[in-house]
Scaffold this motif. Structure first.
Motif, mmCIF file in Angstrom:
data_model
loop_
_atom_site.group_PDB
_atom_site.id
_atom_site.type_symbol
_atom_site.label_atom_id
_atom_site.label_comp_id
_atom_site.label_asym_id
_atom_site.label_seq_id
_atom_site.Cartn_x
_atom_site.Cartn_y
_atom_site.Cartn_z
ATOM 1 N N GLY B 58 -17.582 -29.374 -32.877
ATOM 2 C CA GLY B 58 -17.972 -30.274 -31.800
ATOM 3 C C GLY B 58 -18.877 -31.417 -32.225
ATOM 4 O O GLY B 58 -19.223 -32.269 -31.412
ATOM 5 N N PHE B 59 -19.264 -31.438 -33.500
ATOM 6 C CA PHE B 59 -20.117 -32.509 -34.027
ATOM 7 C C PHE B 59 -19.270 -33.670 -34.518
ATOM 8 O O PHE B 59 -18.215 -33.474 -35.113
ATOM 9 N N THR B 60 -19.772 -34.867 -34.293
ATOM 10 C CA THR B 60 -19.177 -36.065 -34.863
ATOM 11 C C THR B 60 -20.284 -36.931 -35.441
ATOM 12 O O THR B 60 -21.459 -36.786 -35.077
ATOM 13 N N ALA B 61 -19.891 -37.797 -36.347
ATOM 14 C CA ALA B 61 -20.857 -38.745 -36.914
ATOM 15 C C ALA B 61 -20.116 -40.042 -37.194
ATOM 16 O O ALA B 61 -19.064 -40.025 -37.822
ATOM 17 N N ASP B 62 -20.676 -41.118 -36.730
ATOM 18 C CA ASP B 62 -20.057 -42.437 -36.934
ATOM 19 C C ASP B 62 -20.906 -43.267 -37.875
ATOM 20 O O ASP B 62 -22.125 -43.367 -37.718
ATOM 21 N N GLU B 67 -26.256 -51.075 -38.872
ATOM 22 C CA GLU B 67 -27.550 -50.411 -38.723
ATOM 23 C C GLU B 67 -27.833 -49.457 -39.874
ATOM 24 O O GLU B 67 -28.861 -48.767 -39.848
ATOM 25 N N THR B 68 -26.936 -49.386 -40.838
ATOM 26 C CA THR B 68 -27.025 -48.415 -41.951
ATOM 27 C C THR B 68 -27.399 -47.041 -41.430
ATOM 28 O O THR B 68 -28.372 -46.413 -41.878
ATOM 29 N N SER B 69 -26.622 -46.572 -40.459
ATOM 30 C CA SER B 69 -26.901 -45.267 -39.861
ATOM 31 C C SER B 69 -25.667 -44.384 -39.870
ATOM 32 O O SER B 69 -24.521 -44.868 -39.948
ATOM 33 N N PHE B 70 -25.911 -43.101 -39.800
ATOM 34 C CA PHE B 70 -24.838 -42.092 -39.778
ATOM 35 C C PHE B 70 -25.355 -40.918 -38.940
ATOM 36 O O PHE B 70 -25.532 -39.814 -39.403
ATOM 37 N N HIS B 71 -25.592 -41.195 -37.679
ATOM 38 C CA HIS B 71 -26.188 -40.192 -36.798
ATOM 39 C C HIS B 71 -25.181 -39.116 -36.435
ATOM 40 O O HIS B 71 -24.011 -39.383 -36.197
ATOM 41 N N LEU B 72 -25.674 -37.897 -36.330
ATOM 42 C CA LEU B 72 -24.842 -36.737 -35.985
ATOM 43 C C LEU B 72 -25.009 -36.433 -34.501
ATOM 44 O O LEU B 72 -26.134 -36.342 -34.011
#
Lengths: 113, 105
Positions: B58-62, B67-72
Motif C-alpha cells: 500500500g506504500f507508494t513513493a513519487d 523538489e529533490t524529494s522521494f516521500h513515502l
C-alpha cells in the motif's frame, strides 16, 4: 531459502584484540557489501566487493579490512578494535550492478570491552 | 557529496490515518532511490525503489526532481506498518537517518 547469513550474531572482543566477522550468501550474487551501523545512526558503507574487485570507501579507517575468498563468503577483519568500533555490522549482497536491490543479513552486534 | 535527509526521527499516527515519511536527496542527475524498511527483530529489506514504480504493502513513493524529494506515502496506516524506514540513494546506498513509524490502534 536463499539468503544472507552472518556469524556470529553477537561478538564480544577486547580493546585491541583482532576480530573477524563472517558473511555468507546462497544467492550467488556478484556484489557483497559491509556496512557499519552505530546506535541510532544510519548504516554507513565501509567497502564492497564486485566479484574479486575490492572497493574501499574513502573514509573507512585502515583498521578495517576485508577478504572475499570465493563468491559465497566475505569477511570483515578489525585489526585493533577500539571502543568506537562497537556497532552493528551489516553484510549485504546484490545481484549484478551496485544499483540493484540489496539483500541484507541480520547483522553482527560487536561489543568492545 | 551525496546526502539523504529524513527530517523526522519519529512519526506517530493512528491506525487508518494517512502517513507520509519525508525524504530529500542531493543529486543533480537521475538518482537511484530506494525505501528500505526494518521491522522489529527483522533484517533490513527493500520496500520499494523508484525505478520500478510499484506499490508495495500500500506504500507508494513519487520522485519529484524539482523538489529533490522521494516521500513515502500510504493512505491508511496499519499497525503492522510500525517499523524503521530508511530512504537511500545510489547504488552504494547513502542512507538517510531513518524515521521510526509508530501506528497506534
Amino acid at each position: 531459502d536463499a539468503m544472507v547469513i552472518q556469524n556470529p550474531r553477537y561478538q564480544v572482543t577486547q580493546f585491541g584484540k583482532p576480530v573477524t566477522l563472517s558473511c555468507s550468501q546462497t544467492l550467488n550474487h556478484n556484489v557483497m557489501y559491509w556496512y557499519q551501523q552505530k546506535s541510532s545512526q544510519a548504516p554507513k558503507l565501509l567497502f564492497h566487493y564486485y566479484d574479486k574487485d575490492f572497493n574501499n570507501e574513502a573514509d573507512t579507517p585502515d583498521n578495517f579490512q576485508s577478504r572475499r575468498p570465493n563468491t559465497s563468503f566475505c569477511f570483515l577483519d578489525i585489526r585493533s578494535p577500539g571502543l568506537g568500533d562497537a556497532a552493528m555490522y551489516l553484510c549485504a549482497t546484490s545481484r549484478v550492478g551496485i544499483a540493484d536491490t540489496q539483500y541484507f543479513g541480520p547483522g553482527t552486534r560487536l561489543t568492545v570491552l | 557529496a551525496q546526502r539523504v535527509t529524513q527530517p523526522e526521527k519519529l512519526l506517530s499516527v493512528f491506525k487508518g490515518a494517512p502517513v507520509e515519511l519525508k525524504c530529500n536527496y542531493s543529486y543533480s542527475g537521475s538518482p537511484e532511490l530506494f525505501w528500505y524498511v526494518q521491522y522489529s527483530r527483522q533484517r533490513l529489506q527493500l520496500l520499494l525503489r523508484h525505478i520500478s514504480r510499484e506499490s508495495i504493502k500500500g506504500f507508494t513513493a513519487d520522485l519529484n526532481k524539482g523538489e529533490t524529494s522521494f516521500h513515502l506515502k500510504k493512505p491508511f496506516a496499519q499497525e503492522e506498518d510500525s517499523a524503521m524506514y530508511y530512504c537511500a540513494q545510489g547504488g552504494k546506498l547513502i542512507f538517510g537517518q531513518g524515521t521510526e513509524l509508530s501506528v497506534k490502534p
